[in-house]
Design a protein around this motif. Structure first.
Motif, PDB file in Angstrom:
ATOM      1  N   MET A  31       0.598  -0.879  -0.015  1.00  0.00           N
ATOM      2  CA  MET A  31      -0.041   0.070   0.532  1.00  0.00           C
ATOM      3  C   MET A  31       1.433   1.203  -0.465  1.00  0.00           C
ATOM      4  O   MET A  31       1.643   0.853  -0.065  1.00  0.00           O
ATOM      5  CB  MET A  31      -0.875   0.547   0.987  1.00  0.00           C
ATOM      6  N   ILE A  32      -0.273   2.438   0.344  1.00  0.00           N
ATOM      7  CA  ILE A  32       1.122   3.843  -0.143  1.00  0.00           C
ATOM      8  C   ILE A  32       0.119   4.770   0.709  1.00  0.00           C
ATOM      9  O   ILE A  32      -1.061   4.723   1.257  1.00  0.00           O
ATOM     10  CB  ILE A  32       0.671   4.194  -2.055  1.00  0.00           C
ATOM     11  N   PRO A  33       1.158   5.282   1.605  1.00  0.00           N
ATOM     12  CA  PRO A  33       0.840   6.181   2.482  1.00  0.00           C
ATOM     13  C   PRO A  33      -0.327   7.141   1.751  1.00  0.00           C
ATOM     14  O   PRO A  33      -0.232   7.760   0.721  1.00  0.00           O
ATOM     15  CB  PRO A  33       1.849   6.841   2.424  1.00  0.00           C
ATOM     16  N   SER A  34      -1.279   7.472   3.311  1.00  0.00           N
ATOM     17  CA  SER A  34      -2.025   7.882   2.391  1.00  0.00           C
ATOM     18  C   SER A  34      -2.260   9.529   2.720  1.00  0.00           C
ATOM     19  O   SER A  34      -1.618   9.755   4.294  1.00  0.00           O
ATOM     20  CB  SER A  34      -3.642   7.560   2.914  1.00  0.00           C
ATOM     21  N   LEU A  93      15.313   5.804   6.168  1.00  0.00           N
ATOM     22  CA  LEU A  93      14.295   6.688   5.613  1.00  0.00           C
ATOM     23  C   LEU A  93      12.834   6.185   5.675  1.00  0.00           C
ATOM     24  O   LEU A  93      11.545   6.970   5.834  1.00  0.00           O
ATOM     25  CB  LEU A  93      14.592   7.391   4.331  1.00  0.00           C
ATOM     26  N   ALA A  94      13.286   4.709   6.126  1.00  0.00           N
ATOM     27  CA  ALA A  94      11.325   3.955   5.987  1.00  0.00           C
ATOM     28  C   ALA A  94      11.079   4.376   7.593  1.00  0.00           C
ATOM     29  O   ALA A  94       9.979   4.580   7.520  1.00  0.00           O
ATOM     30  CB  ALA A  94      11.957   2.902   5.357  1.00  0.00           C
ATOM     31  N   ALA A 144       7.296   5.119   9.259  1.00  0.00           N
ATOM     32  CA  ALA A 144       7.037   4.849  10.387  1.00  0.00           C
ATOM     33  C   ALA A 144       6.639   5.244  11.273  1.00  0.00           C
ATOM     34  O   ALA A 144       5.526   4.895  11.436  1.00  0.00           O
ATOM     35  CB  ALA A 144       7.586   3.495  10.426  1.00  0.00           C
ATOM     36  N   ARG A 145       7.745   5.919  11.579  1.00  0.00           N
ATOM     37  CA  ARG A 145       6.993   6.886  13.039  1.00  0.00           C
ATOM     38  C   ARG A 145       6.449   7.523  13.249  1.00  0.00           C
ATOM     39  O   ARG A 145       5.212   7.888  13.741  1.00  0.00           O
ATOM     40  CB  ARG A 145       8.636   7.366  13.375  1.00  0.00           C
ATOM     41  N   ALA A 167       7.387   5.595   0.443  1.00  0.00           N
ATOM     42  CA  ALA A 167       8.097   5.644   2.465  1.00  0.00           C
ATOM     43  C   ALA A 167       9.224   7.044   2.293  1.00  0.00           C
ATOM     44  O   ALA A 167       9.037   8.076   2.959  1.00  0.00           O
ATOM     45  CB  ALA A 167       8.207   4.743   3.608  1.00  0.00           C
ATOM     46  N   VAL A 168       9.891   7.094   1.196  1.00  0.00           N
ATOM     47  CA  VAL A 168      11.481   7.473   0.442  1.00  0.00           C
ATOM     48  C   VAL A 168      10.724   8.199   0.326  1.00  0.00           C
ATOM     49  O   VAL A 168      11.336   9.997   1.066  1.00  0.00           O
ATOM     50  CB  VAL A 168      11.870   6.715   0.040  1.00  0.00           C
ATOM     51  N   ALA A 169       9.943   8.495  -0.116  1.00  0.00           N
ATOM     52  CA  ALA A 169       9.203  10.320  -1.066  1.00  0.00           C
ATOM     53  C   ALA A 169       8.601  10.898  -0.345  1.00  0.00           C
ATOM     54  O   ALA A 169       8.281  11.829   0.278  1.00  0.00           O
ATOM     55  CB  ALA A 169       8.108   9.536  -2.316  1.00  0.00           C
ATOM     56  N   TRP A 170       7.696  10.218   0.661  1.00  0.00           N
ATOM     57  CA  TRP A 170       6.548  10.869   2.283  1.00  0.00           C
ATOM     58  C   TRP A 170       8.004  11.603   3.290  1.00  0.00           C
ATOM     59  O   TRP A 170       7.515  11.932   3.311  1.00  0.00           O
ATOM     60  CB  TRP A 170       6.148   9.884   3.117  1.00  0.00           C
TER      61      TRP A 170
END
Length: 419
Positions: free
Chosen positions: A1-4, A268-269, A273-274, A320-323
């Motif tokens: 899934m992609i972060p929302s 980065l991930a 996630a934090r 996650a890296v992009a976020w």
């Protein structure tokens, strides 16, 4: 899934069109990379796929025949279409995976730029385009590029809350294509199910999302009607393998094998996630597929369990890296260095030629001499020659003048043959 995020990006004017030019250039560059050396000999698995399910040019064969799990039904069908027009040469058979791999990179670049901004998009695309699991599979005549592309499109439609009828149809369609290509696409389905159930929504909207997801799974499952019995029988007799190295292989496939790439990507991930790890839809979208993988690994324990089955995990890693870079733009160089560290060790593999074609030439030469060739695993040789007799027991050895072996199947007989 992609972060929302809470507010849908689809509310911005021109969202679907902006950034398309840059994304096209990124996709074209990715295609040039993935299609480089496309005329090299087939590897073991892709030779088995092409030789046994494509070269016959039968539209029904991909849906009626299976060897272990090396037939990816809908993808094999697509290769049959290509074979009818252009033949089964290596470059033609690898064209579709390279196009889909490049399209995945391009679409991700477009989406990430619109959602996170250009700097963050560069970081995410750099990691996605160089992830070893992803690069290795989109360069082969296999169906994994199809799964990742469909997973990305479906995730964007879901995360961005595209509610139009066309959006619903597209979502159902790409889920169906992914499932009809490979059953491990069901891990993506689990992630989407968790996201839908945990995201704050009105009941009517949640039911509509679940209906689209279920319809896609049902339609994709139709591809296995003629294959299900053979696949289930094989799975029932091929269990009990511990695969203790599986988590490590998956981690290296996603994070690379150098200390630099592993440390930087974990950093980065971990930052992402934090923060996002507190959101219930993100937790559910990650937890359900993780439980599914754990069940397969520790309970079902199939003999055929490979890191490539986890290829779609490259998408949330890149997102996650992009976020993270969107939140901390100064970390862009960290992402770039990680991408370089991911890619450099793979360069040597671009020059490596698998031995399947050379082995097939040995088989042909043996026949020209009037001798009988045998093989422990003859199936990949079908891409280049008529399959030789399969040696399954030591007692059959006197029937063979020359014995060849490609891959690992049947290697347990080798010590007994030598003795």
């Amino acid at each position: 899934m992609i972060p929302s995020r809470a507010k849908s990006a689809t509310t911005r004017p021109g969202w679907a069109r902006s950034g398309a030019g840059a994304a096209t250039l990124v996709g074209a560059a990715a295609f040039a990379l993935y299609y480089a050396g496309a005329g090299r000999p087939f590897g073991y698995d892709e030779a088995e796929t092409v030789g046994n399910f494509v070269q016959q040019r039968s539209f029904l064969r991909p849906f009626t025949h299976q060897i272990v799990f090396n037939n990816h039904p809908l993808f094999s069908f697509a290769l049959v279409l290509i074979a009818r027009v252009a033949g089964t040469g290596e470059a033609w058979m690898r064209l579709l995976p390279a196009v889909l791999g490049a399209a995945t990179v391009g679409v991700f670049a477009w989406w990430a730029q619109r959602r996170f901004g250009r700097t963050a998009a560069v970081a995410g695309v750099a990691v996605l385009a160089t992830t070893p699991l992803f690069v290795g599979e989109v360069r082969q005549a296999r169906g994994y590029a199809t799964i990742v592309f469909c997973a990305l499109v479906a995730s964007i439609l879901l995360v961005e809350d595209v509610r139009s009828r066309a959006g619903r149809v597209a979502y159902t369609g790409v889920i169906a294509v992914a499932v009809a290509t490979h059953l491990y696409a069901l891990l993506v389905v689990l992630g989407h199910f968790g996201f839908i159930m945990a995201r704050p929504r009105e009941r009517r909207e949640r039911v509509a999302d679940l209906a689209a997801l279920a319809t896609g799974v049902a339609l994709g499952g139709l591809a296995y009607i003629g294959l299900w019995r053979a696949m289930s029988n094989h799975a029932a007799t091929r269990r009990g393998s511990p695969h203790n190295e599986f988590p490590s292989l998956v981690a290296h496939g996603l994070l690379g094998r150098t200390f630099v790439s592993i440390a930087l990507l974990v950093l980065l991930a971990g930052i992402c996630a934090r923060v996002l790890g507190r959101r219930p839809e993100i937790i559910a979208a990650i937890t359900l597929p993780a439980i599914g993988v754990l069940w397969i690994w520790k309970v079902q324990r199939p003999v055929e369990l490979y890191p490539r089955f986890m290829i779609t995990a490259a998408l949330p890693l890149a997102a996650a890296v992009a976020w993270t870079v969107r939140r901390y733009p100064r970390l862009l160089p960290v992402a770039i260095v990680a991408a370089v560290a991911l890619f450099v060790p793979q360069i040597a593999g671009f020059q490596r030629e698998p031995p399947v074609k050379a082995t097939a030439h040995i088989v042909d030469s043996t026949r020209e001499l009037g001798l009988r060739p045998c093989a422990l695993s003859p199936w990949p040789l079908a891409a280049y020659t008529r399959m030789p007799f399969q040696l399954t027991q030591v007692e059959q050895a006197p029937q063979c003048d020359v014995l060849v072996q490609v891959g690992g199947a049947g290697t347990d007989l080798i010590p007994r043959l030598r003795s």
